[in-house]
Every structure is written in structure tokens, then in C-alpha cells.
Design a protein around this motif. Structure first.
Motif, PDB file in Angstrom:
ATOM      1  N   PRO A 178      12.034 -15.299   4.636  1.00 17.29           N
ATOM      2  CA  PRO A 178      10.862 -14.849   3.892  1.00 17.29           C
ATOM      3  C   PRO A 178      10.393 -13.486   4.395  1.00 17.29           C
ATOM      4  O   PRO A 178      10.444 -13.204   5.597  1.00 17.29           O
ATOM      5  N   ARG A 179       9.953 -12.658   3.492  1.00 19.30           N
ATOM      6  CA  ARG A 179       9.407 -11.367   3.895  1.00 19.30           C
ATOM      7  C   ARG A 179       8.062 -11.582   4.585  1.00 19.30           C
ATOM      8  O   ARG A 179       7.372 -12.566   4.322  1.00 19.30           O
ATOM      9  N   PRO A 180       7.672 -10.674   5.466  1.00 19.52           N
ATOM     10  CA  PRO A 180       6.387 -10.834   6.159  1.00 19.52           C
ATOM     11  C   PRO A 180       5.220 -10.854   5.179  1.00 19.52           C
ATOM     12  O   PRO A 180       5.248 -10.180   4.144  1.00 19.52           O
ATOM     13  N   SER A 181       4.212 -11.615   5.509  1.00 20.95           N
ATOM     14  CA  SER A 181       2.994 -11.658   4.702  1.00 20.95           C
ATOM     15  C   SER A 181       2.143 -10.438   5.040  1.00 20.95           C
ATOM     16  O   SER A 181       1.915 -10.133   6.214  1.00 20.95           O
ATOM     17  N   ALA A 182       1.679  -9.736   4.016  1.00 24.12           N
ATOM     18  CA  ALA A 182       0.900  -8.517   4.226  1.00 24.12           C
ATOM     19  C   ALA A 182      -0.577  -8.780   3.957  1.00 24.12           C
ATOM     20  O   ALA A 182      -0.943  -9.650   3.168  1.00 24.12           O
ATOM     21  N   SER A 183      -1.410  -8.020   4.615  1.00 23.86           N
ATOM     22  CA  SER A 183      -2.846  -8.116   4.341  1.00 23.86           C
ATOM     23  C   SER A 183      -3.175  -7.336   3.078  1.00 23.86           C
ATOM     24  O   SER A 183      -2.345  -6.558   2.578  1.00 23.86           O
ATOM     25  N   GLY A 184      -4.369  -7.527   2.557  1.00 25.37           N
ATOM     26  CA  GLY A 184      -4.779  -6.816   1.354  1.00 25.37           C
ATOM     27  C   GLY A 184      -5.291  -5.426   1.660  1.00 25.37           C
ATOM     28  O   GLY A 184      -5.586  -5.092   2.820  1.00 25.37           O
ATOM     29  N   PRO A 185      -5.415  -4.559   0.648  1.00 24.33           N
ATOM     30  CA  PRO A 185      -5.932  -3.208   0.859  1.00 24.33           C
ATOM     31  C   PRO A 185      -7.408  -3.233   1.252  1.00 24.33           C
ATOM     32  O   PRO A 185      -8.164  -4.093   0.800  1.00 24.33           O
ATOM     33  N   ASP A 186      -7.792  -2.307   2.095  1.00 22.24           N
ATOM     34  CA  ASP A 186      -9.198  -2.217   2.499  1.00 22.24           C
ATOM     35  C   ASP A 186     -10.064  -1.629   1.388  1.00 22.24           C
ATOM     36  O   ASP A 186     -11.215  -2.028   1.223  1.00 22.24           O
ATOM     37  N   ARG A 187      -9.504  -0.662   0.667  1.00 29.83           N
ATOM     38  CA  ARG A 187     -10.250   0.002  -0.400  1.00 29.83           C
ATOM     39  C   ARG A 187      -9.356   0.206  -1.605  1.00 29.83           C
ATOM     40  O   ARG A 187      -8.129   0.309  -1.490  1.00 29.83           O
ATOM     41  N   LEU A 188      -9.984   0.244  -2.786  1.00 27.49           N
ATOM     42  CA  LEU A 188      -9.286   0.586  -4.014  1.00 27.49           C
ATOM     43  C   LEU A 188      -9.671   1.996  -4.427  1.00 27.49           C
ATOM     44  O   LEU A 188     -10.872   2.320  -4.454  1.00 27.49           O
ATOM     45  N   PRO A 189      -8.691   2.827  -4.738  1.00 27.30           N
ATOM     46  CA  PRO A 189      -9.025   4.180  -5.192  1.00 27.30           C
ATOM     47  C   PRO A 189      -9.622   4.138  -6.596  1.00 27.30           C
ATOM     48  O   PRO A 189      -8.974   3.722  -7.550  1.00 27.30           O
ATOM     49  N   ALA A 190     -10.873   4.531  -6.691  1.00 26.73           N
ATOM     50  CA  ALA A 190     -11.553   4.537  -7.979  1.00 26.73           C
ATOM     51  C   ALA A 190     -12.677   5.556  -7.931  1.00 26.73           C
ATOM     52  O   ALA A 190     -13.314   5.730  -6.881  1.00 26.73           O
ATOM     53  N   PRO A 191     -12.944   6.274  -9.017  1.00 26.04           N
ATOM     54  CA  PRO A 191     -14.061   7.216  -9.030  1.00 26.04           C
ATOM     55  C   PRO A 191     -15.368   6.486  -8.748  1.00 26.04           C
ATOM     56  O   PRO A 191     -15.565   5.353  -9.188  1.00 26.04           O
ATOM     57  N   GLU A 192     -16.248   7.131  -7.991  1.00 30.34           N
ATOM     58  CA  GLU A 192     -17.525   6.489  -7.703  1.00 30.34           C
ATOM     59  C   GLU A 192     -18.351   6.323  -8.968  1.00 30.34           C
ATOM     60  O   GLU A 192     -19.046   5.330  -9.139  1.00 30.34           O
ATOM     61  N   ARG A 193     -18.294   7.309  -9.860  1.00 32.55           N
ATOM     62  CA  ARG A 193     -19.025   7.229 -11.120  1.00 32.55           C
ATOM     63  C   ARG A 193     -18.097   7.665 -12.252  1.00 32.55           C
ATOM     64  O   ARG A 193     -17.948   8.861 -12.509  1.00 32.55           O
TER      65      ARG A 193
END
Length: 479
Positions: free
Chosen positions: A166-181
């Protein structure tokens, strides 16, 4: 600005989600999207509900949790209803996306839908990428291509365990790139599905107090269940000894509902098992939980290999020597838990009242419908599809075919349900838990009330055919 739409399907999590991780790495802006397929809110095969109340509630919970997690990371979950073949391209155009990433799935309906989405996006010059995230072993890591894998579990398991990891289990992203407004580009996030979208109200999805768990959906609850079962309660230590239980929350892991919707990654479970083996103990039970994940994989890959053949009466073995019946009355008695066979009835009543049934119970009720009543096994599989909170297309249909003798095993899979009842419910605790009208009977009569004489029925206050149904067919336990 490079924008990628992430179309969530049965991967409702942030941890160990290669689709989301890759999008976050590739994009300046990530637009997470969930589309409730219109076919889920209507009838399925044999006019059963496609999605029943417990499964609908679990889905709603899971989407609410995913939305909360994405918002915590600076993102948003956009929710729409309709045909993904129309909805996904529409949202893609609305946000001016350059690409759409999504989870690849083995199911025939899921593949058809994905094909329509890909075709429309390709016509518009939108890039598409898919990711395999639903199994313990990655499809690309198998020793043989899916179309060439063995049709029998043990040889496939042995080869896979020997040559793949099995491939290693990865953690989720800390932030999603998205415009603030987003300003003028902002679109309505949309409302989460409600039970009313499926034709139910809240009372339809209330789990009976006698159930093993209340089944709250979502990644947060799934990870909490993993922590509690393995670490806090130390249940993994004796999993192999307890896994055939019938009563209580911890006789088995109960991870399946979160696995089914992808709230919990199988690789995350495997990583927890391996850590437990390092920290506490490595034994038959720790292997056996991984073994069960491998069985789950096997059916995912078998569904990918044979596709729609799984949904034919003769299954992948294309048997034409069984005359499947369509006895509506007998089927309705089976579905309602009124067959007069207490072990079958208790399990079906638990399913109807909670959305869940043990693995031991599933094998027995499936065998009874297919092998004792000889009713078309697909009607039972379709009923499970609507009722099970942990419905997964591969696990459900391939297991039903296996039990009916049209799947991955050429041996007779018929169960002696009376022997099974005595073996796994010797004191009739489970039967009387769900069939309270039999409470007070000695175990041998609680399992076979038709054996009582008229005098005994009067003495115990249980009259067969009045207080409890007469058996739909005659059964005799094998010696």
C-alpha cells in the motif's frame, strides 16, 4: 490564474486524498464541487429506493463535515443537484476553470457519468485528470493489470501481498488556494442535500435505540471511530475472535460506512494497524483487519474487470442453470423480517431499523433469499443498496453474487441458517433482541419456534402464526 475544479464523488475527505492534494499543488485557485446525482433521488433496480433514509442522512452529515473542513482551510464546498454530465461542465464554465480533477471509480454507473463529463469538457478544451483513491492497493501497483487479475481471492491476495505494498497515507492540505474575495466571480455555494430531497423526513432516519451505533457521517467522526476502536478501546487486539459478533458496537470495526463514502481512507486504516503492531502487538487479529481491507479491494477490482456483467442474473459465471423466482409475497416477507425464521428476521429487522447488519447476518439473509427461496438474488442486492448505511457498489453486489453462487466462487455457498443461528447466537440473545415476541423462549425454541407443540406454545404465550409468523418454508438443521 490557473483554476481547477475538484469534483468530489466517493472521496468525502481531506486526508489521503490525492485528487485534492494534486489540485492544491497545481492550481492558483481550487473550486471543490459536489453534485448530488439526480438518479440517487429516484427509484433504483426493481423499484426499490436508490438511496434510503439512513444512507441519505449519512451523506448529508458527510458533506456538512467536508464543507466545514474545507472552510477551515480557506476553501468552500460548492453543492449542486442534477446530472453531473451537465452540472460539472456548467460550474467549470462559470468559474472559468482550466481543468477538472476527480476520483476514478469502478462502478458502471460511475464510469458512464465520468465518461459524459470528460467528453463535454474535452469538447471545450478543459483538461481532465482522474485519481484512484478508493482502495488499499493502488490499481497501478497491482502485479497484474486489472483485466488479467485472478478471479479467485486467495491467489490474487497472495500475489498482491508478495509483490505490492500500500502507498503511504498522506495528510490533508493545510490551506486551499482561493481568492480572499472572489467579487464578481463569486458563485453561490449551494445548500446541502436534505432528507426531503430523497423523499424522507427526519423521523425516517432515526436509528432504533437497539442499534449498534447512531451512524453519524463525515471524516471527523470516521477518524474518531478509528482512534477509539484501535487505540482507546484496544479492540484490534481481539478483532479476529470477536468479528462474527452480532450485538454491540465493538465486535467489529464498523469502519465500512466511512469507507463507503470515502470519509475514511483504507490506507489511513492500514497505517493505524501498522502503528498499532509496532506500539502494542502484532497478531492474527491485526493481520485479519488488513485481510478484510484486501477482500474489499478484490471486489473493487473485480467490478472494474467485469463491469455490468455483475448485474446480470447469472453473474460473472453466466450461469443459466438456476431458475430465479420473482415471488413478491415471499420477498416482502423476507424484506420485512417476517419469514418465520428468527435468525433471518432478526437481521432484516435490524437492517430496517438502523441501516446496518453484521457481516455474519448479511451472509445468512442473502443465502436464505437466494439459495432457500431461490428468489432472484439481485432483488436482495437492490434492497440492500437502498437500506445499508455502508452501501458500496462493489462490496454489495459482488458479495451477493458470491453468496448466490454466480460470483467469484464455484463452490456451493448455501448457508444452513439454523446451524448458523445455533453457532453464532447460542443463547438467542440476538434473536430476542430484535424479535421481542420470542423473548422468554428457550434458545432452541427461540431459533425454531415451529418445533413447539400446541401445549408449549400456550405455556410460553407464543402462538406460531399469530404472535410470530409461521415459517415461509420448511427448514431442517443439518446434523
Amino acid at each position: 490564474m490557473h483554476t481547477i475544479v475538484v469534483w468530489f464523488r466517493r472521496d468525502l475527505r481531506c486526508h489521503d486524498n490525492a485528487t485534492l492534494q494534486r489540485a492544491v499543488a497545481d492550481a492558483d485557485r481550487v473550486v471543490p464541487l459536489y453534485c448530488l446525482p439526480e438518479r440517487w433521488t429516484g427509484p433504483g433496480m426493481f423499484d426499490h429506493e436508490k438511496v434510503g433514509p439512513y444512507r441519505a442522512r449519512f451523506l448529508r452529515d458527510s458533506l456538512a463535515d467536508l464543507r466545514h473542513s474545507l472552510r477551515d482551510r480557506g476553501g468552500e464546498l460548492y453543492v449542486r443537484r442534477g446530472d453531473p454530465g451537465t452540472v460539472v461542465p456548467t460550474v467549470t464554465r462559470r468559474v472559468d476553470a482550466d481543468a477538472v480533477y476527480w476520483q476514478d471509480l469502478a462502478g458502471t454507473e460511475e464510469r458512464d457519468v465520468a465518461g459524459r463529463v470528460r467528453s463535454k469538457l474535452s469538447d471545450r478544451g478543459v483538461e481532465t485528470r482522474t485519481f484512484w483513491t478508493h482502495t488499499l492497493y493502488h490499481r497501478d501497483d497491482l502485479p497484474r493489470p486489472v483485466e488479467d487479475i485472478e478471479d479467485t481471492f486467495t491467489p490474487w491476495k497472495d500475489r498482491t501481498e508478495a509483490k505490492a505494498s500500500p502507498r503511504p497515507s498522506a495528510s490533508g492540505p493545510d490551506r486551499l488556494p482561493a481568492p480572499e474575495r472572489p467579487g464578481e466571480d463569486e458563485i453561490d455555494p449551494g445548500s446541502l442535500p436534505e432528507l426531503a430531497d430523497f423523499g424522507f423526513d427526519e423521523s425516517d432516519a432515526v436509528v432504533d435505540d437497539r442499534g449498534v451505533l447512531d451512524w453519524s457521517g463525515g471524516e471527523t467522526v470516521g477518524l474518531d471511530r478509528l482512534e477509539q476502536y484501535i487505540w482507546e478501546r484496544d479492540c484490534l487486539r481481539e478483532y479476529r475472535e470477536t468479528r462474527n459478533g452480532l450485538l454491540g458496537s465493538d465486535y467489529s470495526s464498523k469502519f465500512s460506512p466511512w469507507l463507503a463514502l470515502g470519509c475514511l481512507s483504507p490506507r489511513r486504516i492500514d497505517a493505524a494497524i501498522r502503528e498499532y503492531e509496532r506500539e502494542r502487538v502484532e497478531n492474527d487479529s491485526t493481520y485479519w483487519l488488513r485481510f478484510e481491507l484486501t477482500w474489499r479491494d478484490f471486489f473493487q477490482f473485480q467490478l472494474a474487470k467485469y463491469g455490468s456483467t455483475w448485474f446480470t442474473p447469472g453473474g460473472i459465471r453466466q450461469r443459466d442453470d438456476i431458475e430465479w423466482q420473482q415471488d413478491r409475497e415471499q420477498f416482502e416477507r423476507w424484506a420485512a423480517g417476517e419469514t418465520g425464521i428468527p435468525f433471518v428476521d432478526a437481521n432484516m429487522r435490524e437492517l430496517n431499523a438502523t441501516g446496518y447488519m453484521s457481516n455474519r447476518g448479511r451472509q445468512n439473509v442473502a443465502s436464505f433469499l437466494a439459495n432457500d427461496l431461490r428468489i432472484d438474488w439481485r432483488t436482495g442486492a437492490a434492497y440492500f443498496e437502498a437500506r445499508l448505511v455502508d452501501y458500496d457498489v462493489a462490496s454489495n453486489w459482488c458479495n451477493w453474487a458470491y453468496q448466490a453462487g454466480v460470483g467469484n466462487d464455484s463452490r456451493d455457498r448455501s448457508f444452513d441458517v439454523l446451524w448458523q443461528a445455533d453457532r453464532y447466537d447460542p443463547d438467542a440473545e440476538y434473536v430476542t433482541h430484535w424479535c421481542p415476541e420470542l423473548d422468554g423462549l428457550p434458545p432452541e425454541y427461540a431459533h425454531q419456534p415451529w418445533r413447539m407443540t400446541a401445549e408449549e406454545q400456550a405455556d410460553y404465550g407464543v402462538q406460531v402464526g399469530i404472535d410470530y409468523p409461521a415459517p415461509v418454508i420448511e427448514l431442517e438443521a443439518e446434523e
